[in-house]
Design a protein around this motif. Structure first.
Motif, PDB file in Angstrom:
ATOM      1  N   THR A 224      21.076  10.608   0.858  1.00 57.97           N
ATOM      2  CA  THR A 224      21.956  11.155   1.885  1.00 57.97           C
ATOM      3  C   THR A 224      22.868  12.182   1.220  1.00 57.97           C
ATOM      4  N   GLN A 225      23.066  13.326   1.859  1.00 49.84           N
ATOM      5  CA  GLN A 225      23.786  14.427   1.230  1.00 49.84           C
ATOM      6  C   GLN A 225      25.193  13.968   0.850  1.00 49.84           C
ATOM      7  N   HIS A 226      25.516  14.060  -0.448  1.00 56.62           N
ATOM      8  CA  HIS A 226      26.751  13.452  -0.935  1.00 56.62           C
ATOM      9  C   HIS A 226      27.994  14.076  -0.312  1.00 56.62           C
ATOM     10  N   GLY A 227      27.927  15.377   0.030  1.00 56.29           N
ATOM     11  CA  GLY A 227      29.063  16.001   0.701  1.00 56.29           C
ATOM     12  C   GLY A 227      29.259  15.475   2.105  1.00 56.29           C
ATOM     13  N   LYS A 228      28.161  15.112   2.767  1.00 51.97           N
ATOM     14  CA  LYS A 228      28.270  14.530   4.107  1.00 51.97           C
ATOM     15  C   LYS A 228      28.740  13.082   4.036  1.00 51.97           C
ATOM     16  N   LEU A 229      28.262  12.348   3.037  1.00 53.09           N
ATOM     17  CA  LEU A 229      28.773  10.991   2.857  1.00 53.09           C
ATOM     18  C   LEU A 229      30.265  11.054   2.582  1.00 53.09           C
ATOM     19  N   GLY A 230      30.661  11.979   1.721  1.00 54.93           N
ATOM     20  CA  GLY A 230      32.064  12.307   1.525  1.00 54.93           C
ATOM     21  C   GLY A 230      32.869  11.283   0.754  1.00 54.93           C
ATOM     22  N   GLY A 231      34.083  11.677   0.387  1.00 52.92           N
ATOM     23  CA  GLY A 231      35.032  10.782  -0.240  1.00 52.92           C
ATOM     24  C   GLY A 231      34.538  10.204  -1.546  1.00 52.92           C
ATOM     25  N   PRO A 232      35.159   9.103  -1.990  1.00 61.72           N
ATOM     26  CA  PRO A 232      34.748   8.466  -3.249  1.00 61.72           C
ATOM     27  C   PRO A 232      33.297   8.000  -3.242  1.00 61.72           C
ATOM     28  N   MET A 233      32.784   7.555  -2.085  1.00 62.52           N
ATOM     29  CA  MET A 233      31.379   7.139  -2.047  1.00 62.52           C
ATOM     30  C   MET A 233      30.453   8.316  -2.335  1.00 62.52           C
ATOM     31  N   GLY A 234      30.726   9.466  -1.710  1.00 59.53           N
ATOM     32  CA  GLY A 234      29.885  10.636  -1.938  1.00 59.53           C
ATOM     33  C   GLY A 234      29.929  11.106  -3.373  1.00 59.53           C
ATOM     34  N   ALA A 235      31.127  11.103  -3.952  1.00 58.89           N
ATOM     35  CA  ALA A 235      31.264  11.542  -5.346  1.00 58.89           C
ATOM     36  C   ALA A 235      30.523  10.604  -6.289  1.00 58.89           C
ATOM     37  N   TRP A 236      30.629   9.302  -6.050  1.00 59.31           N
ATOM     38  CA  TRP A 236      29.970   8.329  -6.935  1.00 59.31           C
ATOM     39  C   TRP A 236      28.454   8.385  -6.773  1.00 59.31           C
ATOM     40  N   LEU A 237      27.987   8.607  -5.547  1.00 58.33           N
ATOM     41  CA  LEU A 237      26.549   8.775  -5.320  1.00 58.33           C
ATOM     42  C   LEU A 237      26.015   9.927  -6.164  1.00 58.33           C
ATOM     43  N   HIS A 238      26.734  11.034  -6.136  1.00 61.18           N
ATOM     44  CA  HIS A 238      26.269  12.236  -6.819  1.00 61.18           C
ATOM     45  C   HIS A 238      26.412  12.145  -8.329  1.00 61.18           C
ATOM     46  N   ASP A 239      27.528  11.573  -8.784  1.00 60.44           N
ATOM     47  CA  ASP A 239      27.846  11.597 -10.218  1.00 60.44           C
ATOM     48  C   ASP A 239      27.275  10.407 -10.990  1.00 60.44           C
ATOM     49  N   THR A 240      27.022   9.284 -10.292  1.00 59.86           N
ATOM     50  CA  THR A 240      26.617   8.062 -10.995  1.00 59.86           C
ATOM     51  C   THR A 240      25.305   7.475 -10.472  1.00 59.86           C
ATOM     52  N   PHE A 241      25.242   7.231  -9.182  1.00 56.61           N
ATOM     53  CA  PHE A 241      24.094   6.517  -8.611  1.00 56.61           C
ATOM     54  C   PHE A 241      22.806   7.323  -8.806  1.00 56.61           C
ATOM     55  N   GLU A 242      22.792   8.572  -8.341  1.00 60.09           N
ATOM     56  CA  GLU A 242      21.576   9.378  -8.461  1.00 60.09           C
ATOM     57  C   GLU A 242      21.154   9.594  -9.917  1.00 60.09           C
ATOM     58  N   PRO A 243      22.062  10.010 -10.820  1.00 60.12           N
ATOM     59  CA  PRO A 243      21.629  10.190 -12.223  1.00 60.12           C
ATOM     60  C   PRO A 243      21.044   8.921 -12.836  1.00 60.12           C
ATOM     61  N   ALA A 244      21.600   7.766 -12.472  1.00 55.20           N
ATOM     62  CA  ALA A 244      21.067   6.514 -13.015  1.00 55.20           C
ATOM     63  C   ALA A 244      19.655   6.264 -12.524  1.00 55.20           C
ATOM     64  N   LEU A 245      19.387   6.535 -11.255  1.00 58.80           N
ATOM     65  CA  LEU A 245      18.031   6.364 -10.726  1.00 58.80           C
ATOM     66  C   LEU A 245      17.052   7.293 -11.447  1.00 58.80           C
ATOM     67  N   TYR A 246      17.477   8.532 -11.681  1.00 58.49           N
ATOM     68  CA  TYR A 246      16.603   9.489 -12.370  1.00 58.49           C
ATOM     69  C   TYR A 246      16.278   9.005 -13.777  1.00 58.49           C
ATOM     70  N   LYS A 247      17.289   8.468 -14.460  1.00 56.39           N
ATOM     71  CA  LYS A 247      17.064   7.972 -15.820  1.00 56.39           C
ATOM     72  C   LYS A 247      16.152   6.746 -15.809  1.00 56.39           C
ATOM     73  N   MET A 248      16.377   5.823 -14.890  1.00 53.95           N
ATOM     74  CA  MET A 248      15.539   4.622 -14.812  1.00 53.95           C
ATOM     75  C   MET A 248      14.089   4.986 -14.518  1.00 53.95           C
ATOM     76  N   ASN A 395      22.984  21.835  -3.600  1.00 54.43           N
ATOM     77  CA  ASN A 395      23.201  20.476  -3.110  1.00 54.43           C
ATOM     78  C   ASN A 395      24.679  20.195  -2.843  1.00 54.43           C
ATOM     79  N   HIS A 396      25.455  21.249  -2.636  1.00 56.84           N
ATOM     80  CA  HIS A 396      26.864  21.085  -2.262  1.00 56.84           C
ATOM     81  C   HIS A 396      27.066  21.670  -0.869  1.00 56.84           C
ATOM     82  N   PHE A 397      27.579  20.849   0.025  1.00 53.22           N
ATOM     83  CA  PHE A 397      27.837  21.282   1.396  1.00 53.22           C
ATOM     84  C   PHE A 397      29.329  21.149   1.687  1.00 53.22           C
ATOM     85  N   GLU A 398      29.888  22.199   2.275  1.00 48.10           N
ATOM     86  CA  GLU A 398      31.305  22.198   2.604  1.00 48.10           C
ATOM     87  C   GLU A 398      31.501  21.789   4.061  1.00 48.10           C
ATOM     88  N   PRO A 399      32.432  20.868   4.312  1.00 53.62           N
ATOM     89  CA  PRO A 399      32.672  20.433   5.686  1.00 53.62           C
ATOM     90  C   PRO A 399      33.444  21.492   6.478  1.00 53.62           C
TER      91      PRO A 399
END
Length: 585
Positions: A224-248, A395-399
């Motif tokens: 889900t587009q991290h800018g649309k998810l927004g807030g701390p959840m969106g930032a963590w999705l983009h900065d932590t969750f996705e990179p970890a999946l790519y590495k795994m 992959n950056h969308f502005e609201p």
């Protein structure tokens, strides 16, 4: 006697030991899936899929299956729960601080990779071959689009490399169910709403197969587009969750890549990421603060490779969710609390092309040669010429198009189709107990555009322009008052504000207000309008200004007469007045 008794006991134990290995082997053979028995060439039918799950449930107490609700095909939608401690009550699981992963399979039955991969993964967990951590519960929809699955053929998805036969994209109403989550024209979607709110998943995975350009990657991932998810959840999705999946996935031998959202000749120059609105599954779950993902294997890869990649990615979701359980819970809890008092909500998102992300793309060189059909140049990919290059993905969308949260919405009870959708999504609201006069903000629809061809049973509206005014309106007993202090606030804003791209206005739920019901006979109203203008000079002034600035209007007597009618007390009050009212204290 003692000796004979012990002797018999040891003989019994020895016999049990001799029988143990063949018995276990037989059980394991009985648990093979159709995919495995066919050498990775076939996928299950709907009946075979449900029968397999029921067989697993009979074998393993940590599995549970239940019917949740109907689908358009007439068969029920099932929910399978795989829970380490055999607790299948979702309220209890949340109290126990379990993380819930909801897996949806077969929304497009011609893309059955997840159907087969999930059956095998659940079986392997039950057999102890794979581990399901104690803090994770799997909620599984075995096969979502039952109608499409029953419409089975070997000829659908002509470009896809297996399996031998599978279902069609359209459901029993010929709807694409991955465009139906917000409007819920299908019974499937309404039952999905029940499943989603029952499970309240922390992570949502909707398994797909992608078409489009040819490239080396077996699996791509639409988060889900991290800018649309927004807030701390969106930032963590983009900065932590996705990179970890790519590495795994890389550790498992897969070069994961973002979903190839590319519509030009070739993807070599990159693309703009997909912004998933709430008509799509991951966009819908975003409205309720879930991390949503759409894995997309590549259609040209052999079915075996696609299923194995889907299996591997689901393992990664389980591992990451378990290892980051506390963080995921904290982020979701904080977001659900914050949204209750959030003041402004965006209704649109635009890509920011100044912020590209770079990825290693493994493609094939493309070229052109004469078409066997037309003789004209046609695109082809040369698999003998693989390459790697760095590409840009935006992959950056502005609201934008922000609206201020009202204190409440009021919806008259006559709009019951909308009310039922809100209720199905667990929106908290109450009925007025008596006729009540409330000062509200009202929208008048001043302009809108409509697509010229039907899209999933609808003629979508867009470009909506409104005018806001304040009125005191008397609402009737039984009308609905919806306070805006709840975790569903984002869902409410994006569906009830008329400017939302997937609002209920856009999806035609309020089209009745766009047609005038009352009118006049011109030859009679001409005299009435003349009297009205004489006693209302401000309207005459507005009429003259409109004539001076619009030559077409100035040449039309009927347009000018209608202009006066629209300014008069005889004008139909419901015409173009949006029937969702904002309470702003």
């Amino acid at each position: 006697m003692i000796f004979n008794s012990l002797n018999r006991k040891w003989r019994t134990l020895a016999l049990a030991a001799l029988l143990a290995t063949p018995l276990q082997t037989t059980q394991a053979q009985d648990l093979t899936t159709k995919y495995e028995r066919s050498g990775a060439r076939e996928t299950v039918t709907y009946a075979e899929c449900i029968d397999y799950w029921k067989m697993l449930v009979r074998r393993f107490p940590q599995l549970h299956i239940r019917e949740i609700g109907p689908t358009d095909a007439g068969s029920p939608l099932h929910l399978v729960t795989l829970s380490p401690d055999r607790d299948f009550d979702y309220a209890s699981l949340h109290r126990k601080n379990r993380r819930i992963i909801l897996i949806n399979n077969g929304i497009h039955p011609g893309e059955p990779d997840g159907i087969d991969a999930t059956m095998m993964l659940a079986r392997d967990i039950c057999l102890g071959k794979k581990k399901l951590p104690a803090n994770v519960t799997l909620a599984i929809i075995p096969l979502y689009n039952i109608g499409g699955s029953l419409n089975r053929s070997e000829f659908y998805r002509v470009d896809q490399n297996g399996p031998a036969a599978f279902g069609s994209r359209g459901n029993a109403q010929n709807l694409d169910l991955n465009r139906d989550f917000i409007k819920a024209d299908s019974r499937n979607a309404r039952t999905f709403h029940q499943i989603y709110h029952l499970t309240d998943p922390d992570v949502f995975v909707d398994n797909h197969v992608s078409n489009g350009a040819d490239y080396q990657h077996i699996m791509t991932l639409l988060s889900t587009q991290h800018g649309k998810l927004g807030g701390p959840m969106g930032a963590w999705l983009h900065d932590t969750f996705e990179p970890a999946l790519y590495k795994m996935m890389q550790d498992k031998g897969y070069d994961l890549l973002p979903y190839v959202n590319h519509f030009g000749p070739t993807p070599d120059s990159g693309w703009t990421a997909f912004a998933d609105g709430p008509r799509y599954s991951s966009g819908y779950t975003t409205l309720f603060h879930t991390f949503g993902f759409v894995p997309e294997t590549h259609m040209l890869k052999p079915y075996k490779q696609r299923v194995e990649a889907t299996y591997a990615l689901m393992e990664c979701f389980i591992r990451f969710t378990s290892e980051n359980s506390a963080k995921i819970k904290a982020l979701r809890d904080a977001t659900k609390t914050a949204v209750k008092t959030q003041e402004k909500f965006p209704l649109s998102w635009e890509p920011d092309t100044s912020k590209p992300q770079w990825y290693t793309f493994k493609g094939f060189e493309a070229g052109y040669r004469p078409s066997d059909v037309s003789g004209l140049p046609r695109l082809f990919y040369d698999r003998s010429k693989p390459y790697e290059k760095q590409i840009r993905i935006f992959n950056h969308f502005e609201p934008g198009n922000f609206v201020t949260r009202p204190d409440a919405y009021v919806i008259p009870q006559g709009w019951w189709a909308v009310i039922e959708l809100l209720q199905g999504n667990h929106v908290k609201m109450r009925r007025l107990q008596r006729d009540t006069t409330i000062e509200v903000e009202t929208y008048t629809i001043k302009d809108f555009k409509t697509v010229t061809s039907p899209y999933e049973k609808h003629y979508l509206h867009f470009g909506v322009k409104t005018e806001t005014s304040k009125l005191r309106i008397t609402f009737r007993k039984g009308d609905w008052y919806i306070p805006m202090d709840q975790a569903a606030n984002r869902y409410l804003v994006e569906t009830l504000e008329p400017g939302g791209a997937d609002s209920f206005l856009a999806w035609n739920f309020f089209d009745a207000i766009l047609g005038q019901k009352e009118g006049y006979s011109s030859y009679v109203f001409e005299d009435t309008a003349g009297e009205f203008l004489r006693s209302h000079p401000e309207v005459r002034k507005a009429l003259e200004a409109r004539r001076a600035g619009d030559s077409t209007f100035a040449k039309s007597g009927s347009a000018q007469l209608n202009f006066v009618y629209r300014q008069s007390p005889w004008n139909e009050p419901g015409f173009m007045r949006y029937p969702v009212f904002r309470v702003v204290k």
